[in-house]
Design a protein around this motif. Structure first.
Motif, mmCIF file in Angstrom:
data_model
loop_
_atom_site.group_PDB
_atom_site.id
_atom_site.type_symbol
_atom_site.label_atom_id
_atom_site.label_comp_id
_atom_site.label_asym_id
_atom_site.label_seq_id
_atom_site.Cartn_x
_atom_site.Cartn_y
_atom_site.Cartn_z
ATOM 1 N N ASN A 1 34.015 -22.540 0.732
ATOM 2 C CA ASN A 1 34.110 -23.953 0.398
ATOM 3 C C ASN A 1 34.396 -24.776 1.654
ATOM 4 O O ASN A 1 35.534 -24.895 2.084
ATOM 5 N N PRO A 2 33.351 -25.372 2.237
ATOM 6 C CA PRO A 2 33.539 -26.184 3.432
ATOM 7 C C PRO A 2 33.930 -27.617 3.098
ATOM 8 O O PRO A 2 33.680 -28.105 1.990
ATOM 9 N N VAL B 1 33.581 -35.221 2.670
ATOM 10 C CA VAL B 1 32.757 -34.507 1.704
ATOM 11 C C VAL B 1 33.238 -33.057 1.673
ATOM 12 O O VAL B 1 33.693 -32.529 2.690
ATOM 13 N N GLY B 2 33.171 -32.437 0.502
ATOM 14 C CA GLY B 2 33.631 -31.057 0.408
ATOM 15 C C GLY B 2 33.175 -30.374 -0.865
ATOM 16 O O GLY B 2 32.783 -31.027 -1.837
ATOM 17 N N LYS B 3 33.206 -29.056 -0.845
ATOM 18 C CA LYS B 3 32.885 -28.233 -2.012
ATOM 19 C C LYS B 3 34.167 -27.596 -2.537
ATOM 20 O O LYS B 3 35.113 -27.390 -1.782
ATOM 21 N N ALA B 4 34.170 -27.274 -3.827
ATOM 22 C CA ALA B 4 35.345 -26.641 -4.443
ATOM 23 C C ALA B 4 34.892 -25.582 -5.449
ATOM 24 O O ALA B 4 33.800 -25.669 -6.021
ATOM 25 N N PHE B 5 35.769 -24.615 -5.674
ATOM 26 C CA PHE B 5 35.531 -23.520 -6.621
ATOM 27 C C PHE B 5 36.824 -23.255 -7.371
ATOM 28 O O PHE B 5 37.903 -23.233 -6.776
ATOM 29 N N LEU C 1 33.600 -18.250 -20.387
ATOM 30 C CA LEU C 1 33.736 -19.315 -19.393
ATOM 31 C C LEU C 1 33.246 -18.857 -18.029
ATOM 32 O O LEU C 1 33.398 -17.696 -17.653
ATOM 33 N N ILE C 2 32.660 -19.780 -17.292
ATOM 34 C CA ILE C 2 32.227 -19.504 -15.930
ATOM 35 C C ILE C 2 33.035 -20.390 -14.973
ATOM 36 O O ILE C 2 33.658 -21.356 -15.407
ATOM 37 N N PRO C 3 33.028 -20.087 -13.675
ATOM 38 C CA PRO C 3 33.803 -20.896 -12.729
ATOM 39 C C PRO C 3 33.302 -22.339 -12.661
ATOM 40 O O PRO C 3 32.131 -22.625 -12.906
ATOM 41 N N GLU C 4 34.233 -23.206 -12.296
ATOM 42 C CA GLU C 4 33.887 -24.599 -12.040
ATOM 43 C C GLU C 4 33.524 -24.708 -10.559
ATOM 44 O O GLU C 4 34.200 -24.154 -9.707
ATOM 45 N N ARG C 5 32.461 -25.431 -10.283
ATOM 46 C CA ARG C 5 32.062 -25.706 -8.899
ATOM 47 C C ARG C 5 31.879 -27.206 -8.774
ATOM 48 O O ARG C 5 31.359 -27.847 -9.681
ATOM 49 N N ALA C 6 32.300 -27.738 -7.649
ATOM 50 C CA ALA C 6 32.224 -29.186 -7.464
ATOM 51 C C ALA C 6 31.808 -29.530 -6.047
ATOM 52 O O ALA C 6 32.086 -28.792 -5.105
ATOM 53 N N LEU C 7 31.148 -30.658 -5.932
ATOM 54 C CA LEU C 7 30.834 -31.258 -4.646
ATOM 55 C C LEU C 7 31.348 -32.689 -4.740
ATOM 56 O O LEU C 7 30.981 -33.426 -5.658
ATOM 57 N N SER C 8 32.225 -33.051 -3.828
ATOM 58 C CA SER C 8 32.793 -34.397 -3.887
ATOM 59 C C SER C 8 32.607 -35.104 -2.556
ATOM 60 O O SER C 8 32.550 -34.474 -1.503
ATOM 61 N N ALA C 9 32.512 -36.425 -2.649
ATOM 62 C CA ALA C 9 32.388 -37.248 -1.445
ATOM 63 C C ALA C 9 33.224 -38.503 -1.653
ATOM 64 O O ALA C 9 33.384 -38.985 -2.775
ATOM 65 N N ASP C 10 33.746 -38.998 -0.564
ATOM 66 C CA ASP C 10 34.608 -40.172 -0.619
ATOM 67 C C ASP C 10 34.391 -40.966 0.655
ATOM 68 O O ASP C 10 34.263 -40.394 1.737
#
Length: 86
Positions: free
Chosen positions: A16-17, A35-39, A60-69
Motif C-alpha cells: 500500500n503506497p 494519494v494512497g492505497k489501503a487494505f 467477506l472479502i478484504p476492503e481495498r481503497a484508493l483515496s486522494a485529497d
C-alpha cells in the motif's frame, strides 16, 4: 510519502503506497495533495461471529481503497504572540 507492506496469512502480501506533496506559493498560500492505497482484511468476528444480533459472514472479502485529497491553505494574517512578565 510512504510504503506499507502487510503479509496476511490468508490474503498474502499487500503493498500500500502513499504519496504527499506540498507547494508554497508565497508566505500566505500553501497547496497540498496526497494519494494512497489501503487494505483491510475482515476480522475473525466479522467472518465467524455466532451472535444472533450480528451474524458473521465467512464470504467477506478484504476492503481495498484508493483515496486522494487536495487543498489550499491560506493565512490571512500572521499573529505574533507576546508574553508579558510583570
Amino acid at each position: 510519502s510512504g510504503l506499507r507492506a502487510d503479509l496476511h496469512s490468508v490474503w498474502g502480501l499487500q503493498i500500500n503506497p502513499s504519496l504527499s506533496a506540498a507547494y508554497i506559493f508565497n508566505n500566505n498560500l500553501l497547496a497540498k495533495f496526497s494519494v494512497g492505497k489501503a487494505f483491510r482484511a475482515p476480522t475473525f468476528i466479522e467472518l465467524y461471529n455466532p451472535s444472533p444480533t450480528n451474524i458473521g459472514n465467512p464470504g467477506l472479502i478484504p476492503e481495498r481503497a484508493l483515496s486522494a485529497d487536495m487543498g489550499l491553505e491560506y493565512v490571512f494574517q500572521k499573529v505574533e504572540k507576546s508574553h508579558w512578565i510583570e
